[in-house]
Write an enzyme that holds these catalytic residues in place. Sequence first.
Site, PDB file in Angstrom:
ATOM      1  CG  ASN A 100      -1.881   1.176   1.205  1.00  0.00           C
ATOM      2  OD1 ASN A 100      -2.835   1.186   0.441  1.00  0.00           O
ATOM      3  ND2 ASN A 100      -1.636   2.163   2.046  1.00  0.00           N
ATOM      4  CB  THR A 125       6.308   9.346  10.106  1.00  0.00           C
ATOM      5  OG1 THR A 125       6.295   9.037  11.498  1.00  0.00           O
ATOM      6  CG2 THR A 125       7.078   8.239   9.392  1.00  0.00           C
ATOM      7  CE1 TYR A 149       3.226   5.352   8.694  1.00  0.00           C
ATOM      8  CE2 TYR A 149       4.324   5.858  10.772  1.00  0.00           C
ATOM      9  CZ  TYR A 149       3.580   6.259   9.666  1.00  0.00           C
ATOM     10  OH  TYR A 149       3.209   7.573   9.544  1.00  0.00           O
ATOM     11  CG  PHE A 177       8.113  14.900  16.246  1.00  0.00           C
ATOM     12  CD1 PHE A 177       8.956  14.296  17.149  1.00  0.00           C
ATOM     13  CD2 PHE A 177       8.664  15.358  15.040  1.00  0.00           C
ATOM     14  CE1 PHE A 177      10.321  14.165  16.887  1.00  0.00           C
ATOM     15  CE2 PHE A 177      10.020  15.231  14.772  1.00  0.00           C
ATOM     16  CZ  PHE A 177      10.847  14.621  15.698  1.00  0.00           C
ATOM     17  CG  PHE A 216       0.323   1.105  27.557  1.00  0.00           C
ATOM     18  CD1 PHE A 216       0.139  -0.251  27.791  1.00  0.00           C
ATOM     19  CD2 PHE A 216      -0.665   1.802  26.882  1.00  0.00           C
ATOM     20  CE1 PHE A 216      -0.999  -0.900  27.353  1.00  0.00           C
ATOM     21  CE2 PHE A 216      -1.812   1.169  26.439  1.00  0.00           C
ATOM     22  CZ  PHE A 216      -1.983  -0.189  26.683  1.00  0.00           C
TER      23      PHE A 216
END
Length: 335
Positions: A100, A125, A149, A177, A216
């Site tokens: 993709n 990114t 990714y 970010f 987390f």
Amino acid sequence: MILVTGGAGYIGSHNVLALIEAGYEVVIFDSLEIGHVEFVETLKNIQAKGKVVDFIKGDLQNLSQIKSVFEKYKIDAVVHFAAYSQVAESVKNPQKYYYNNVYGTLNLLNAMLENDVKRIVFSSTAATYGEPVYVPIDEKHPQTPINTYGKTKLMIESIMDDYDNAYGLKSVRLRYFNVAGADSQSRIGEWHDPETHLIPNILKSTFGQGRVFQMFGDDYDTKDGTCVRDYINVEDLALAHVLALKYLENGGETNYFNLGTQNGNSVKEVFSCCEKVTGQNIPVEICPRRQGDPAVLIADNNKAQDVLNWMPQKSLEESVCSSYNWESKLEKIIN
């Protein structure tokens, strides 16, 4: 006329809004697998200097579908958002992401070349940097992504370098970010299923239904033990894309920029901000760390300031406020 791929998604739709408010005419190309036709309809009805000319439902993995857009419209430049972006999923199913994100982008670039379109703004990114060697992270930081990714985005950046050298296709790569917030007028916002971003997940815990926010890790080497991230408002982000497009229109060379605030907020700070904005005590569960979460990620945005004349304007509290207003609206839409 500007082609916006992925223009029905979260960041893409806010960019379409910024483009039409800046006077551009826009064609949206989106598969609607992640994006929302509701955003398209909202954008079409907004009165602005420019307008959404049309919406084409299509998939970049289908070369004929993207070629048909260039045959139908006189495209001057492209802003490219269409991609899968779930980090954990990318590790579990890399084939899906390479097909993709990389193959789809190759189809887009080849359609551009066939139609002599030589300007593209690319949604990259901070994940291309991988584990930080130092912070704040500037554009000279090593790019060693630790998940599929990030690898797909870095691969696309490399392809764009080659396409510039060989064919003169100019690109601006914007490395985000942590994106936060929604349209200030709550016309569009963040709408993911599943939702993985911190702020909407905290806010969703305020709407009852037994939802508890899971935090987390509280044992990181940070000021309060929780991860520190750089939260950039989506409207500030959208403006950066408009400025990047103008940079290319004015003859700018291929370039790349970090988009962040140069300030970090911990998860606990964000949580406290959400409680302040909502006026609620939000239920929380402390969970073990997630694998691969760096302790601190903060951008150095000086290059974007110097070259694009871009400066983030909105505070974390403004991002949380706009998110909360949008989440309140979204709850009524989906329930």
